[in-house]
Design an enzyme around this catalytic site. Structure first.
Site, PDB file in Angstrom:
ATOM      1  N   GLU A 122      44.143  38.232  52.114  1.00  0.00           N
ATOM      2  CA  GLU A 122      44.880  37.892  50.886  1.00  0.00           C
ATOM      3  C   GLU A 122      46.216  37.216  51.207  1.00  0.00           C
ATOM      4  OE1 GLU A 122      43.387  38.002  48.158  1.00  0.00           O
ATOM      5  OE2 GLU A 122      42.027  39.718  48.091  1.00  0.00           O
ATOM      6  N   HIS A 167      39.244  44.395  40.340  1.00  0.00           N
ATOM      7  CA  HIS A 167      39.525  44.359  41.781  1.00  0.00           C
ATOM      8  C   HIS A 167      40.672  45.305  42.159  1.00  0.00           C
ATOM      9  CE1 HIS A 167      40.476  41.683  45.562  1.00  0.00           C
ATOM     10  NE2 HIS A 167      40.571  42.965  45.800  1.00  0.00           N
ATOM     11  N   HIS A 218      49.038  44.949  47.646  1.00  0.00           N
ATOM     12  CA  HIS A 218      47.771  44.860  46.909  1.00  0.00           C
ATOM     13  C   HIS A 218      46.984  46.122  47.227  1.00  0.00           C
ATOM     14  CE1 HIS A 218      43.815  43.902  45.599  1.00  0.00           C
ATOM     15  NE2 HIS A 218      43.345  43.802  46.828  1.00  0.00           N
ATOM     16  N   HIS A 247      43.778  49.164  45.466  1.00  0.00           N
ATOM     17  CA  HIS A 247      42.642  49.357  44.563  1.00  0.00           C
ATOM     18  C   HIS A 247      42.759  50.713  43.848  1.00  0.00           C
ATOM     19  CE1 HIS A 247      40.112  46.763  47.684  1.00  0.00           C
ATOM     20  NE2 HIS A 247      41.017  46.037  47.045  1.00  0.00           N
TER      21      HIS A 247
HETATM   22  P1  13P Z   1      42.001  42.589  54.103  1.00  0.00           P
HETATM   23  O1  13P Z   1      41.364  43.647  54.988  1.00  0.00           O
HETATM   24  O2  13P Z   1      41.676  41.195  54.579  1.00  0.00           O
HETATM   25  O3  13P Z   1      43.471  42.835  53.947  1.00  0.00           O
HETATM   26  O4  13P Z   1      41.315  42.667  52.662  1.00  0.00           O
HETATM   27  C1  13P Z   1      41.335  43.820  51.878  1.00  0.00           C
HETATM   28  C2  13P Z   1      41.296  43.541  50.410  1.00  0.00           C
HETATM   29  O5  13P Z   1      41.572  44.424  49.626  1.00  0.00           O
HETATM   30  C3  13P Z   1      40.934  42.182  49.945  1.00  0.00           C
HETATM   31  O6  13P Z   1      41.176  42.033  48.577  1.00  0.00           O
HETATM   32 ZN    ZN Z   2      41.377  43.931  47.475  1.00  0.00          ZN
END
Ligand code: 13P
Ligand code: ZN
Length: 269
Positions: A118, A214, A141, A143
């Site tokens: 990302e 996401h 970022h 989840h």
């Molecule tokens: P990375 O392992 O490349 O950081 O990706 C994790 C992710 O949440 C992608 O949206």
């Molecule tokens: Zn992600």
């Protein structure tokens, strides 16, 4: 040798990243390699670091980001686990510097760990923050389960529908996430389109935006504060879900109560 050990201010920032990575894993928001963190560490770069040779060839960012001239970042490694990063951030992430031309970077330390997939979103957001003179230096970022679940209903994808509901669950949410939750319609993970939509939405005056189905993307002065904003929002989503699972639609704080809060905390919205 970990280059941060002899630089207390830089080491402190990296330790915050490790602390947050541990929280993300404990919360169940970081399955496998889920989520990523970058921090702008340019203020901590001294002459000895400037002189370090690159560990890799230049790599394209995918976009020219003119405000990143001379900038350095710590980035989670792609495919790396937050739970591993919590133990050893320099083995599961790396320090990169942006090269002249502002459309490529090289990895400088400690090991050639490729940055998160990302990176286009993270670097474009850092560029945007610098362009507007923001003091924010961290982006996250992740989840978060309940917030992602909300985005599976069109009802909560309407502008500020989720913000209003979340704010009304418990007063702290509005006080500590005062700009609410922006919504970015579904786009391919890692794409430049997702990076651009993220910036457009942050620019509507949010610190936290939701990538539909996401995860969230949050910006703040440091990574602990970015985590806190997501944490209070997800807590509010959990309260909503707890009420629904007890069989009723939660009443939510009343409009007058929300306005009182806005005035008392001098909130921006
Ligand atoms: P990375 O392992 O490349 O950081 O990706 C994790 C992710 O949440 C992608 O949206
Ligand atoms: Zn992600």
């Amino acid at each position: 040798m970990n280059i941060t050990y002899t630089r207390p201010a830089l080491q402190a920032e990296i330790e915050k990243v490790a602390e947050v990575a541990g929280y993300l894993w404990q919360k169940g928001w970081a399955e496998r390699n889920g989520g990523n963190i970058t921090i702008n560490i340019t203020a901590h770069i001294d002459e000895a670091l400037q002189a370090l040779p690159a560990l890799t060839e230049p790599r394209p960012i995918g976009k020219k980001l003119p405000h990143l001239a001379g900038c350095w970042f710590y980035c989670k490694g792609t495919g790396r686990r937050m739970r591993d990063l919590a133990r050893d951030p320099m083995a599961n992430g790396s320090i990169i510097r942006i090269l002249p031309g502002c459309d490529s970077y090289e990895i400088v330390a400690d090991a050639p760990v490729a940055p998160t997939s990302e990176l286009p979103s993270h670097l474009a957001v850092h560029d945007y923050l610098l362009a507007k003179g923001s003091p924010y230096r961290a982006s996250l970022h992740t989840h978060p389960i309940e917030l992602v679940a909300l985005t599976h209903s069109p009802k909560w994808l309407q502008k500020d529908a989720a913000t209003r509901m979340l704010w009304s669950m418990i007063p702290e949410t509005r006080a500590f996430c005062p700009r609410g939750l922006g919504i970015v319609p579904y786009l391919m993970p890692s794409s430049v389109e997702l990076a651009e939509a993220t910036i457009r939405t942050l620019d509507e005056d949010y610190d936290v935006v939701m990538w539909e189905k996401h995860g969230v993307f949050a910006v703040e002065t440091d990574i602990l504060n970015a985590f806190d904003q997501v944490d209070v929002l997800n807590k509010a989503a959990q309260i909503y879900i707890a009420a629904r699972s007890m069989g009723f639609e939660p009443e939510g704080m009343r409009d007058a109560q929300m306005e009182e809060l806005k005035a008392a905390f001098k909130l921006p919205k």
